[in-house]
Design an enzyme around this catalytic site. Structure first.
Site, PDB file in Angstrom:
ATOM      1  N   LYS A  82       0.816  -1.211   0.000  1.00 27.82           N
ATOM      2  CA  LYS A  82       0.000   0.000   0.000  1.00 27.82           C
ATOM      3  C   LYS A  82       0.851   1.264   0.000  1.00 27.82           C
ATOM      4  O   LYS A  82       1.900   1.324   0.652  1.00 27.82           O
ATOM      5  CB  LYS A  82      -0.908   0.027   1.238  1.00 27.82           C
ATOM      6  CG  LYS A  82      -1.954  -1.077   1.280  1.00 27.82           C
ATOM      7  CD  LYS A  82      -2.822  -0.952   2.530  1.00 27.82           C
ATOM      8  CE  LYS A  82      -3.787  -2.120   2.666  1.00 27.82           C
ATOM      9  NZ  LYS A  82      -4.820  -2.127   1.606  1.00 27.82           N
ATOM     10  N   GLY A 215     -14.187  -5.532   5.382  1.00 28.44           N
ATOM     11  CA  GLY A 215     -15.181  -6.133   6.261  1.00 28.44           C
ATOM     12  C   GLY A 215     -15.390  -7.616   6.092  1.00 28.44           C
ATOM     13  O   GLY A 215     -16.226  -8.205   6.779  1.00 28.44           O
TER      14      GLY A 215
END
Length: 295
Positions: A82, A215
């Site tokens: 990232k 999630g």
């Protein structure tokens, strides 16, 4: 001499190769090996999983290059890492290290509040998050080769990923029946490049793969997202915050592959321990929601 950049076709083709698979967040070589053995198609190397980033607060930056290098040396599958939104140098460092993909990620603290990276100026392919067709089209216009739902990372709560997947799909369905004049108006409404929307209409779908993320905590969550049209699944905190990471990793891979085999999914789930503790999205203020980062 001008810098050589990868073509959209090559970058998108690399992302297409991960279709139907699971990409797992890992923070060290040991976790990366667990992910690979479980059948992950790629790993995301970072210092802390999203739930720990959320708990710690402060500024979240790109992982220490040493961690990324250790993960790259530990596995044979593709390694992602990232970079902060708009942080050109973090992304260039990762590209120079030879990572397979860069995630311009809202999980990290944005470095630029006006501009995302010009991903078409890099050789390495990028993955970006989106909540709707406007965000998806803008990221594609900047050169993203792969998309994912933003969801709400680090919560173990699938509701936002479901919302984002359904939103993108419904807006694509609306787009494909429009004529050129209507697309021009829609582009203005969404703040999206007309050329990208026209490309989506011609394809009848997004021209890049769109994975589910944010999630996913159980095999059922992974299967649900595939049922809703996801091209694959990212799992952040859900595996290594569970009671038995090895079992959860294997079960989520199996559920993603066999997402309509409900008997198998039930069997997989029954053999697992406790999933990560989840957070109610309504108890997280808008200012604290990672999905609100980016534009």
């Amino acid at each position: 001499m001008s810098k050589i950049v990868g073509s959209d076709r090559v970058k998108r083709g690399m992302a297409e190769m991960q279709k139907g698979g699971v990409i797992m967040d890992v923070v060290n070589a040991e976790q990366a090996k667990i992910a690979e053995e479980a059948g992950a198609v790629a790993v995301m190397a970072l210092e802390r999983v999203p739930s720990d980033i959320r708990a710690a607060g402060g500024v979240a930056r790109s992982a220490n290059p040493k961690i990324v290098e250790e993960v790259m040396n530990a596995v044979s599958i593709p390694v992602m890492a990232k970079a902060r939104i708009g942080h050109i140098t973090e992304a260039r460092v990762l590209e120079a290290m030879g990572v397979d993909y860069i995630d311009e990620s809202e999980v990290l603290t944005p470095a630029d509040e006006e501009y995302h990276l010009r991903k078409d100026q890099f050789t390495v392919p990028f993955v970006c998050g989106c909540r709707n067709l406007g965000e998806a089209a803008r990221r594609i216009g900047e050169g993203a080769a792969m998309l994912r739902t933003k969801g709400e990372p680090g919560t173990g709560n699938i509701v936002e990923a479901v919302r984002h997947m359904r939103k993108v799909n419904s807006e694509v369905s609306r787009l494909v029946v429009m004529n050129d004049d209507e697309i021009m108006t829609y582009a203005k409404e969404l703040g999206a490049p007309y050329e990208v929307l026209k490309q989506i209409k011609d394809h009848g779908r997004l021209p890049v793969v769109n994975f589910a993320a944010g999630g996913v905590a159980t095999p059922q969550d992974a299967a649900l997202m595939m049922e809703l049209g996801a091209d694959g699944v990212f799992v952040g905190s859900g595996i290594f915050k569970s009671e038995d990471p090895e079992k959860f990793a294997k079960a989520i891979v199996q559920a993603t592959t066999h997402y309509q085999d409900y008997e198998l999914i039930g069997k997989l789930a029954s053999e697992l321990g406790t999933a990560m503790k989840g957070l109610d999205i309504n108890q997280i203020s808008l200012e604290e929601r990672m999905q609100e980062r980016g534009w």
